[in-house]
Design a protein around this motif. Structure first.
Motif, PDB file in Angstrom:
ATOM      1  N   VAL A 114      76.336  80.946  52.625  1.00 19.31           N
ATOM      2  CA  VAL A 114      75.823  80.835  53.893  1.00 19.31           C
ATOM      3  C   VAL A 114      74.312  81.608  53.620  1.00 19.31           C
ATOM      4  N   TYR A 115      74.188  82.612  52.986  1.00 25.96           N
ATOM      5  CA  TYR A 115      72.884  83.424  52.931  1.00 25.96           C
ATOM      6  C   TYR A 115      71.851  82.414  52.456  1.00 25.96           C
ATOM      7  N   LYS A 116      72.228  81.736  51.350  1.00 25.51           N
ATOM      8  CA  LYS A 116      71.431  80.981  50.497  1.00 25.51           C
ATOM      9  C   LYS A 116      70.735  79.867  51.491  1.00 25.51           C
ATOM     10  N   TYR A 117      71.784  79.014  52.292  1.00 25.05           N
ATOM     11  CA  TYR A 117      71.465  78.247  53.557  1.00 25.05           C
ATOM     12  C   TYR A 117      70.607  78.830  54.396  1.00 25.05           C
ATOM     13  N   THR A 118      70.802  80.011  55.024  1.00 21.67           N
ATOM     14  CA  THR A 118      69.926  80.672  55.913  1.00 21.67           C
ATOM     15  C   THR A 118      68.546  80.951  55.246  1.00 21.67           C
ATOM     16  N   VAL A 119      68.263  81.193  54.049  1.00 18.29           N
ATOM     17  CA  VAL A 119      67.038  81.371  53.536  1.00 18.29           C
ATOM     18  C   VAL A 119      66.130  80.121  53.472  1.00 18.29           C
ATOM     19  N   ALA A 120      67.259  78.963  53.073  1.00 21.67           N
ATOM     20  CA  ALA A 120      66.522  77.503  53.178  1.00 21.67           C
ATOM     21  C   ALA A 120      65.927  77.305  54.432  1.00 21.67           C
ATOM     22  N   LYS A 121      66.850  77.434  55.568  1.00 18.08           N
ATOM     23  CA  LYS A 121      66.648  77.319  57.019  1.00 18.08           C
ATOM     24  C   LYS A 121      65.142  78.097  57.103  1.00 18.08           C
ATOM     25  N   ILE A 122      64.827  79.357  56.855  1.00 16.86           N
ATOM     26  CA  ILE A 122      63.679  80.010  57.252  1.00 16.86           C
ATOM     27  C   ILE A 122      62.336  79.242  56.358  1.00 16.86           C
ATOM     28  N   ILE A 123      62.708  78.900  55.131  1.00 20.55           N
ATOM     29  CA  ILE A 123      61.557  78.120  54.536  1.00 20.55           C
ATOM     30  C   ILE A 123      61.543  76.919  55.336  1.00 20.55           C
ATOM     31  N   GLU A 124      62.337  76.113  55.745  1.00 15.65           N
ATOM     32  CA  GLU A 124      62.196  74.854  56.235  1.00 15.65           C
ATOM     33  C   GLU A 124      61.266  75.208  57.546  1.00 15.65           C
ATOM     34  N   ILE A 162      38.524  58.978  42.784  1.00 13.28           N
ATOM     35  CA  ILE A 162      39.679  59.944  42.744  1.00 13.28           C
ATOM     36  C   ILE A 162      40.954  59.274  43.134  1.00 13.28           C
ATOM     37  N   GLN A 163      41.871  59.410  41.945  1.00 11.15           N
ATOM     38  CA  GLN A 163      43.049  58.452  42.137  1.00 11.15           C
ATOM     39  C   GLN A 163      44.045  59.153  43.324  1.00 11.15           C
ATOM     40  N   GLY A 164      44.296  58.386  44.388  1.00  7.65           N
ATOM     41  CA  GLY A 164      45.440  58.606  45.377  1.00  7.65           C
ATOM     42  C   GLY A 164      44.600  59.299  46.653  1.00  7.65           C
ATOM     43  N   TYR A 165      43.264  59.252  46.686  1.00  9.32           N
ATOM     44  CA  TYR A 165      42.439  60.060  47.483  1.00  9.32           C
ATOM     45  C   TYR A 165      42.995  59.633  49.042  1.00  9.32           C
ATOM     46  N   LYS A 166      43.445  58.709  49.515  1.00  4.97           N
ATOM     47  CA  LYS A 166      44.016  58.383  50.818  1.00  4.97           C
ATOM     48  C   LYS A 166      45.347  59.150  51.143  1.00  4.97           C
ATOM     49  N   ASP A 167      46.317  58.992  50.065  1.00  2.00           N
ATOM     50  CA  ASP A 167      47.482  59.578  50.170  1.00  2.00           C
ATOM     51  C   ASP A 167      47.379  61.132  50.213  1.00  2.00           C
ATOM     52  N   CYS A 168      46.545  61.512  49.191  1.00  2.00           N
ATOM     53  CA  CYS A 168      46.167  62.916  49.257  1.00  2.00           C
ATOM     54  C   CYS A 168      45.742  63.533  50.701  1.00  2.00           C
ATOM     55  N   ILE A 169      44.930  62.970  51.307  1.00  2.00           N
ATOM     56  CA  ILE A 169      44.505  63.509  52.594  1.00  2.00           C
ATOM     57  C   ILE A 169      45.748  63.370  53.655  1.00  2.00           C
ATOM     58  N   LYS A 170      46.417  62.166  53.707  1.00  2.53           N
ATOM     59  CA  LYS A 170      47.277  61.924  54.462  1.00  2.53           C
ATOM     60  C   LYS A 170      48.608  62.953  54.263  1.00  2.53           C
ATOM     61  N   SER A 171      48.795  63.360  52.972  1.00  7.79           N
ATOM     62  CA  SER A 171      49.663  64.310  52.564  1.00  7.79           C
ATOM     63  C   SER A 171      49.497  65.575  53.262  1.00  7.79           C
ATOM     64  N   PHE A 172      48.245  66.030  53.200  1.00 10.27           N
ATOM     65  CA  PHE A 172      47.856  67.245  53.877  1.00 10.27           C
ATOM     66  C   PHE A 172      48.014  67.446  55.379  1.00 10.27           C
ATOM     67  N   LEU A 173      47.733  66.113  55.941  1.00  9.14           N
ATOM     68  CA  LEU A 173      47.750  66.246  57.125  1.00  9.14           C
ATOM     69  C   LEU A 173      49.036  66.056  58.076  1.00  9.14           C
ATOM     70  N   GLU A 174      50.022  65.374  57.194  1.00 13.84           N
ATOM     71  CA  GLU A 174      51.309  64.853  57.704  1.00 13.84           C
ATOM     72  C   GLU A 174      52.444  66.054  57.381  1.00 13.84           C
ATOM     73  N   LYS A 230      54.260  71.632  56.588  1.00 16.10           N
ATOM     74  CA  LYS A 230      53.991  73.138  55.974  1.00 16.10           C
ATOM     75  C   LYS A 230      52.432  73.558  55.824  1.00 16.10           C
ATOM     76  N   VAL A 231      51.651  72.597  55.971  1.00 13.28           N
ATOM     77  CA  VAL A 231      50.294  72.801  55.649  1.00 13.28           C
ATOM     78  C   VAL A 231      49.811  73.328  57.196  1.00 13.28           C
ATOM     79  N   PRO A 232      49.271  74.437  57.354  1.00 12.71           N
ATOM     80  CA  PRO A 232      48.641  74.751  58.792  1.00 12.71           C
ATOM     81  C   PRO A 232      47.254  74.359  59.013  1.00 12.71           C
ATOM     82  N   ALA A 233      46.995  74.274  60.339  1.00 12.88           N
ATOM     83  CA  ALA A 233      45.729  73.932  60.682  1.00 12.88           C
ATOM     84  C   ALA A 233      44.631  74.570  60.208  1.00 12.88           C
TER      85      ALA A 233
END
Length: 435
Positions: free
Chosen positions: A165-175, A313-325, A328-331
């Motif tokens: 339960v404690y491990k799950y709680t920490v996972a919830k905090i991370i999420e 740069i390989q994957g440039y579009k997916d890279c931008i989308k990954s940071f925007l979407e 966990k990445v703040p404004a």
């Protein structure tokens, strides 16, 4: 309004929400797909009802919550129903320890935000026959006029499952780190103070608020910072420089090692970034407002705006989308890149075929961060009692191991394991002693 009338209108409103999900054109197809992904499309009525609650409160369609869609389609809602929907919108799911059973509900201790709650039940208490103090419950509750109501109990676990339960709680905090201080101003103030304190220490440690390296060296730098925070031991400039490396080529790709479940997140976390076979760049960034962020492919993102021809740069579009979407990445991180590169918004619009200005882009992709303060999960964990308990458990196992004749306290993650297995410590006893 009497208690019976209040409970009746709450239950009626929730029932309308459920019926909306399974009958309205805007949601029923998506809900059926949701059930399919859970292999629950042919489930019993009771099972379907259990799944519809998380769907309502966790799903978004076209950036809108299910409650927002419901209100758009039902313009004739009564004042009381609108008030209840507003309260339901503020519901939260968490991990609770059951402290007392009441005649009309429970006294629950929220392990995530470390606060006691008196929770009123919407159904008769004999529905919870067999539930006892000392057990743990995964619940969704919602506030309404200085009271809290129990919306859903998705699972009940015995006290013997405390470590899991404690491990799950920490996972919830991370999420969802904001759950650790929402509705608890004292905890929020504690985290704010820690963020300021550690921000100064990060600058003391590294001389700047942003470090770029590769995943094979990032763990070492993070450990240096943790050691300074815990013991006041500053790394030398030589030690830092030895762990600042550059990738041969900036490119974005999918790292399968990031796909961890709740059941193995602790083990995967202990393995660290260096356990990943692929090599990629990592930005270790300290935001003075939100805390420490460790961001894979951060340098690759910056290169997209730095080079003349971003298509190299390989994957440039997916890279931008990954940071925007990525939620966990703040404004603040996106603002940091935009401030660094004046071509940020023009190049982003060109690549994504959009027409945002910086404010509309942030509002579209980072609305949660624009509307409230969300600290980094690392900063929140520093203030978590449950996380401290888990780490103390590891330390206790360390002490027990010392009694057996082996002292692991000064062993580095990448050192040979003292047990003599021939493996690195992080791949052997470090992992075993944490589970």
């Amino acid at each position: 309004m009497s208690v019976i009338e209040k409970l009746a209108i709450i239950s009626d409103t929730i029932t309308k929400l459920m019926n909306f999900v399974i009958t309205d054109d805007s949601t029923k197809t998506d809900y059926n797909e949701y059930l399919t992904t859970l292999s629950a499309q042919n489930s019993t009525t009771k099972r379907a009802q259990a799944l519809i609650i998380p769907y309502i409160f966790e799903r978004r369609l076209n950036k809108k919550t299910i409650i927002e869609l419901f209100e758009e389609k039902n313009t004739d809602l009564r004042k009381e129903e609108k008030e209840i929907l507003n309260c339901l919108s503020n519901s939260f799911s968490s991990v609770f320890e059951i402290r007392r059973i009441l005649s009309n509900g429970f006294e629950l201790y929220n392990l995530v935000n470390e606060k006691m709650y008196k929770i009123l039940s919407l159904v008769k208490m004999n529905n919870y026959r067999g539930v006892t103090p000392g057990q743990f419950a995964l619940c969704r509750v919602f506030p309404m006029k200085d009271e809290f109501y129990l919306l859903e109990v998705s699972n009940v676990l015995s006290s013997s499952n405390k470590e899991e339960v404690y491990k799950y709680t920490v996972a919830k905090i991370i999420e969802k780190p904001e759950d650790a201080y929402d509705d608890n101003p004292k905890k929020k103030e504690q985290i704010e103070n820690l963020v300021k304190e550690f921000g100064k220490k990060f600058i003391d440690c590294f001389g700047e608020d942003e470090i770029i390296t590769t995943n094979h060296y990032a763990d070492n730098l993070i450990n240096m910072f943790n050691l300074y925070c815990d013991e006041g031991t500053l790394p030398s400039k030589e030690e830092i420089q030895e762990n600042i490396k550059q990738v041969e080529t900036n490119r974005y790709f999918t790292v399968t090692d990031f796909k961890n479940s709740y059941s193995d997140f602790m083990e995967k976390s202990l393995e660290g970034f260096s356990a990943h076979n692929a090599t990629y760049d990592i930005g270790i960034i300290y935001d003075k407002e939100l805390g420490l962020f460790v961001l894979p492919f951060y340098q690759t993102l910056c290169k997209i705006y730095e080079v003349d021809d971003y298509k190299t740069i390989q994957g440039y579009k997916d890279c931008i989308k990954s940071f925007l979407e990525n939620d966990k990445v703040p404004a603040n991180i996106i603002k940091r890149v935009a401030d660094k590169y004046k071509n940020f918004i023009d190049r982003t619009n060109e690549i994504l075929s959009t027409s945002y200005d910086i404010d509309s882009l942030l509002q579209y992709y980072k609305a949660d961060y624009m509307n409230k303060k969300i600290f980094s999960s690392a900063s929140v964990l520093y203030a978590s009692k449950i996380f401290e308990l888990i780490m103390n458990t590891v330390s206790t196992k360390d002490e027990n191991t010392k009694k057996e004749g082996i002292d692991y306290s000064k062993v580095g993650r990448n050192d040979p394991c003292p047990c003599g297995s021939g493996k690195k410590y992080k791949k052997c006893c470090m992992l075993k002693r944490a589970v």
